[in-house]
Design an enzyme around this catalytic site. Structure first.
Site, PDB file in Angstrom:
ATOM      1  N   ASP A   9       0.914  -1.171  -0.039  1.00 53.95           N
ATOM      2  CA  ASP A   9      -0.075  -0.041   0.094  1.00 53.95           C
ATOM      3  C   ASP A   9       0.903   1.335   0.074  1.00 53.95           C
ATOM      4  O   ASP A   9       1.777   1.386   1.023  1.00 53.95           O
ATOM      5  CB  ASP A   9      -0.886   0.001   1.455  1.00 53.95           C
ATOM      6  CG  ASP A   9      -1.854  -1.012   1.213  1.00 53.95           C
ATOM      7  OD1 ASP A   9      -2.074  -1.880   0.179  1.00 53.95           O
ATOM      8  OD2 ASP A   9      -2.851  -1.006   2.322  1.00 53.95           O
ATOM      9  N   ASP A 130     -15.159  -3.828  -1.163  1.00 47.44           N
ATOM     10  CA  ASP A 130     -14.725  -3.285   0.267  1.00 47.44           C
ATOM     11  C   ASP A 130     -15.909  -3.484   1.243  1.00 47.44           C
ATOM     12  O   ASP A 130     -16.666  -2.401   0.991  1.00 47.44           O
ATOM     13  CB  ASP A 130     -13.951  -2.336   0.482  1.00 47.44           C
ATOM     14  CG  ASP A 130     -12.744  -2.359  -0.662  1.00 47.44           C
ATOM     15  OD1 ASP A 130     -12.188  -3.220  -0.736  1.00 47.44           O
ATOM     16  OD2 ASP A 130     -12.236  -1.044  -1.044  1.00 47.44           O
TER      17      ASP A 130
END
Length: 247
Positions: A9, A130
């Site tokens: 990330d 998500d």
């Protein structure tokens, strides 16, 4: 076959992890994103999962040069998500050598676009769903879409999605383990009925988690904080997953 996807990330050019998707609860790790990708390649990973957190929050792409160095310098298959909002970005990444581009927010908010690119690029597109409080979250997990979990999955599968990456936001970065029954149910319904591969993300903390997930028919497992904090040895995890697949 279940693949392991070490996650990188990226925020402000650094390797980071968020807690529950909260940008104010961010841990920065040493090493550049490119060096981290090289290390995963050296260990024997076949895939990496890269997220442009700046793009996910604000739209646009901030990591193309980083991704290009990963493509040119490693043998890894790379999937990239975060801030993908238009077809030019998709084409840029795919032409660069990225294996798969992940659509998140736009998949939930522009169904015509999503259907168009799924039809055009096929396996080059993955859908990121998500989950937060039973709904699909968007805009860097800051907002909830109107779509409940299974409504979102059915809709994407009906449009031809070949891979869905599902992140349980309540587990992400919390190091509290995974809900294998949740993912098993997704595999049974959406892989079993639609042939859509499911990639699990969020909360993978231990080898026991990896063993549990590698036995339920997932396409992949994303591992993040547990690698960086030393709770999971990636080389051992790759070996365990391979053994489960053979067995």
């Amino acid at each position: 076959m279940t693949e392991l996807f070490p996650a990188i990330d990226i925020r402000n050019g650094m390797v980071v992890r968020l807690l529950h998707g909260d940008y104010d609860k961010m841990t920065v790790y040493g090493g550049t994103p490119v060096d981290t990708a090289f290390s995963f390649d050296d260990i024997g990973a076949k895939w990496i999962h890269v997220v442009d957190l700046d793009g996910a929050k604000d739209g646009g792409s901030t990591v193309k040069e980083i991704i290009k160095k990963m493509v040119l310098g490693t043998s890894l298959n790379i999937e990239v998500g975060g801030g993908i909002r238009n077809e030019i970005q998709i084409e840029d990444y795919l032409m660069m050598g990225v294996e798969r581009v992940i659509l998140g927010t736009i998949a939930m908010t522009d169904l015509d676009f999503t259907k168009k690119v799924l039809d055009k690029y096929g396996s080059g597109i993955a859908i990121g769903i998500d989950i937060k409080d039973g709904y699909a979250a968007v805009k860097g997990w800051k907002e909830l879409s109107p779509l409940k979990t299974h409504d979102a999955f059915r809709l994407m599968c009906d449009m031809g999605a070949e891979t869905i990456i599902c992140t349980d936001i309540s587990k992400d970065g919390a190091m509290k383990g995974i809900d294998s029954e949740f993912y098993s149910g997704l595999v049974e319904k959406y892989t079993g009925e639609y042939g859509c591969g499911i990639v699990a993300s969020g909360g993978v903390t231990s080898m026991d988690d990896i063993k549990a997930l590698s036995n339920i028919g997932l396409e992949g497992i994303i591992i993040g904080r547990a690698i960086y904090d030393g709770r999971i040895d990636l080389k051992e995890a790759l070996s365990v997953c391979a053994q489960e697949q053979v067995g």
